[in-house]
Enzyme design. Structure first.
Site, PDB file in Angstrom:
ATOM      1  N   PRO A  17       0.844  -1.198   0.000  1.00  0.00           N
ATOM      2  CA  PRO A  17       0.000   0.000   0.000  1.00  0.00           C
ATOM      3  C   PRO A  17       0.876   1.242   0.000  1.00  0.00           C
ATOM      4  O   PRO A  17       1.791   1.357   0.814  1.00  0.00           O
ATOM      5  CB  PRO A  17      -0.796  -0.134   1.306  1.00  0.00           C
ATOM      6  CG  PRO A  17       0.032  -1.018   2.183  1.00  0.00           C
ATOM      7  CD  PRO A  17       0.769  -1.944   1.269  1.00  0.00           C
ATOM      8  N   LEU A  19       0.547   5.533  -0.330  1.00  0.00           N
ATOM      9  CA  LEU A  19      -0.333   6.693  -0.365  1.00  0.00           C
ATOM     10  C   LEU A  19      -0.135   7.488  -1.648  1.00  0.00           C
ATOM     11  O   LEU A  19       1.009   7.782  -2.029  1.00  0.00           O
ATOM     12  CB  LEU A  19      -0.069   7.573   0.858  1.00  0.00           C
ATOM     13  CG  LEU A  19      -1.119   8.633   1.176  1.00  0.00           C
ATOM     14  CD1 LEU A  19      -2.465   7.971   1.479  1.00  0.00           C
ATOM     15  CD2 LEU A  19      -0.675   9.485   2.357  1.00  0.00           C
ATOM     16  N   GLN A  69      -6.307  -1.587   3.062  1.00  0.00           N
ATOM     17  CA  GLN A  69      -5.551  -1.233   4.258  1.00  0.00           C
ATOM     18  C   GLN A  69      -6.278  -0.131   5.009  1.00  0.00           C
ATOM     19  O   GLN A  69      -6.539   0.947   4.473  1.00  0.00           O
ATOM     20  CB  GLN A  69      -4.133  -0.770   3.951  1.00  0.00           C
ATOM     21  CG  GLN A  69      -3.349  -0.588   5.258  1.00  0.00           C
ATOM     22  CD  GLN A  69      -1.938  -0.099   5.093  1.00  0.00           C
ATOM     23  OE1 GLN A  69      -1.727   1.011   4.635  1.00  0.00           O
ATOM     24  NE2 GLN A  69      -0.975  -0.928   5.484  1.00  0.00           N
ATOM     25  N   CYS A  99       2.995   2.971   9.522  1.00  0.00           N
ATOM     26  CA  CYS A  99       3.255   4.309   8.989  1.00  0.00           C
ATOM     27  C   CYS A  99       3.664   5.253  10.115  1.00  0.00           C
ATOM     28  O   CYS A  99       2.957   5.363  11.118  1.00  0.00           O
ATOM     29  CB  CYS A  99       2.023   4.846   8.281  1.00  0.00           C
ATOM     30  SG  CYS A  99       2.279   6.482   7.566  1.00  0.00           S
ATOM     31  N   GLY A 212      12.888  -2.661   0.796  1.00  0.00           N
ATOM     32  CA  GLY A 212      14.098  -2.686  -0.018  1.00  0.00           C
ATOM     33  C   GLY A 212      14.217  -3.822  -1.007  1.00  0.00           C
ATOM     34  O   GLY A 212      15.298  -4.057  -1.548  1.00  0.00           O
ATOM     35  N   ARG A 233       7.970   0.507  -3.863  1.00  0.00           N
ATOM     36  CA  ARG A 233       8.314   1.475  -4.898  1.00  0.00           C
ATOM     37  C   ARG A 233       8.885   0.864  -6.170  1.00  0.00           C
ATOM     38  O   ARG A 233       8.672   1.381  -7.257  1.00  0.00           O
ATOM     39  CB  ARG A 233       9.260   2.529  -4.312  1.00  0.00           C
ATOM     40  CG  ARG A 233       8.464   3.617  -3.653  1.00  0.00           C
ATOM     41  CD  ARG A 233       9.112   4.328  -2.514  1.00  0.00           C
ATOM     42  NE  ARG A 233       8.160   5.313  -2.026  1.00  0.00           N
ATOM     43  CZ  ARG A 233       7.099   5.030  -1.276  1.00  0.00           C
ATOM     44  NH1 ARG A 233       6.858   3.785  -0.917  1.00  0.00           N
ATOM     45  NH2 ARG A 233       6.273   5.983  -0.880  1.00  0.00           N
TER      46      ARG A 233
END
Length: 327
Positions: A17, A19, A69, A99, A212, A233
């Site tokens: 998830p 944002l 989530q 978070c 990572g 990412r």
């Protein structure tokens, strides 16, 4: 006769998830690459769902399997939202306990809840009482000075004691002050060994690892020690990686899906969304990285960036951009 595939954990591979990134349009695009990847929504807070003027739970069932989530710490609110999500067709409810942003802390959810394991356990218990789909927790390996392995085990012990059987562990601690969310993804060192140890000490639990992870080989390495891998990412910025997932991690006979194929399969969806009044830019911002390291990728990105935002931009913008890259 084809051989039966082995039964894999639902979250053997998932996209984290994120944002502003893992919107419904992003998830639809990612689904074009992989049938098996578990996709997560952005974090949505329970109060936002309850009090919002628009539908935070809207999604296309073709995105499934999708996990919602949730952010929150009020057991009754979370219970209500979990029930709504199950009714809407989500496959999993995930509670954000990872978070570290100030805004999230002020709302009493996210990583700060690691210090309130009993409350997290109550939240999980209430959600599980309302739904039949899995309720999972995504967390860190520690927060601030509460970063011992004993602290992590105590947290897991209390939450699993109320019935949670699945945890996604970001293999970094979080600093609740002094670091931005971006810095909290980069500065605290990764400790994969601690997550592996957690699986050894809690073999009956399902443990997925996050943080990572960038390559198929890294994923395979982690899967020797834990049940699932979650990628963030790298999956967003280099979505072609997702086109290899089904073959590499689920079914050796599955095809590798190219970026060109994924974008072409998105075209009917884009046309449908445009007909409903969605602006093209809201969709194509998620596909800019589709052709990373491919010939024509720069022209693809430039053309979309310069034209998708224009009033009346239509499907022809994507089709023209697609002509710049090799199939």
């Amino acid at each position: 006769m084809p051989q039966n595939l082995p039964h894999f954990y639902r979250g053997r591979f998932s996209v984290a998830p994120m944002l502003d990134w893992t919107t419904r349009h992003c998830r639809y695009f990612h689904r074009q690459f992989s049938k098996h990847a578990l996709l997560y929504t952005e974090m949505v807070t329970a109060p936002a769902i309850i009090h919002a003027k628009y539908d935070h739970l809207d999604f296309d069932l073709q995105e499934n399997p999708v996990a919602l989530q949730l952010g929150g710490s009020d057991p009754e609110q979370l219970k209500y939202c979990a029930k709504l999500a199950e009714e809407r067709g989500y496959h999993e409810i995930n509670l954000n306990v990872g978070c570290p942003s100030d805004r999230v802390q002020n709302g009493m959810f996210g990583a700060c809840l690691m210090a309130k394991a009993d409350l997290v356990a109550d939240c999980v218990e209430q959600m599980q009482s309302a739904v039949k789909i899995p309720v999972t927790v995504k967390t860190r390996i520690g927060i601030d000075e509460l970063d011992s392995y004993e602290f992590l085990c105590d947290f897991i012990e209390k939450v699993q004691g109320k019935g949670c059987q699945e945890f996604i562990i970001h293999a970094r601690k979080a600093w609740l002050s002094g670091l931005s969310p971006k810095e909290n993804r980069e500065i605290p060192p990764l400790d994969y060994i601690r997550v592996y140890q957690l699986k050894r000490d809690f073999p009956h639990l399902t443990i997925a690892i996050n943080g990572g992870i960038k390559t198929i080989e890294e994923m395979k390495q982690h899967l020797q020690y834990v049940d699932g891998v979650m990628v963030g990412r790298e999956a967003y910025q280099n979505p072609s990686l997702l086109g290899q997932i089904d073959q590499a991690l689920f079914d050796p006979n599955a095809p590798i899906v190219t970026a060109h194929e994924a974008v072409e399969s998105m075209l009917p969806y884009i046309e449908q969304q445009l007909s409903q009044g969605i602006h093209l830019n809201h969709i194509v911002r998620h596909i800019l990285g589709a052709f990373q390291n491919c010939k024509g990728a720069r022209q693809w990105r430039r053309y979309l960036s310069e034209n998708a935002f224009k009033q009346g931009a239509g499907i022809e913008v994507v089709e023209t951009a697609l002509s710049f890259v090799e199939s």
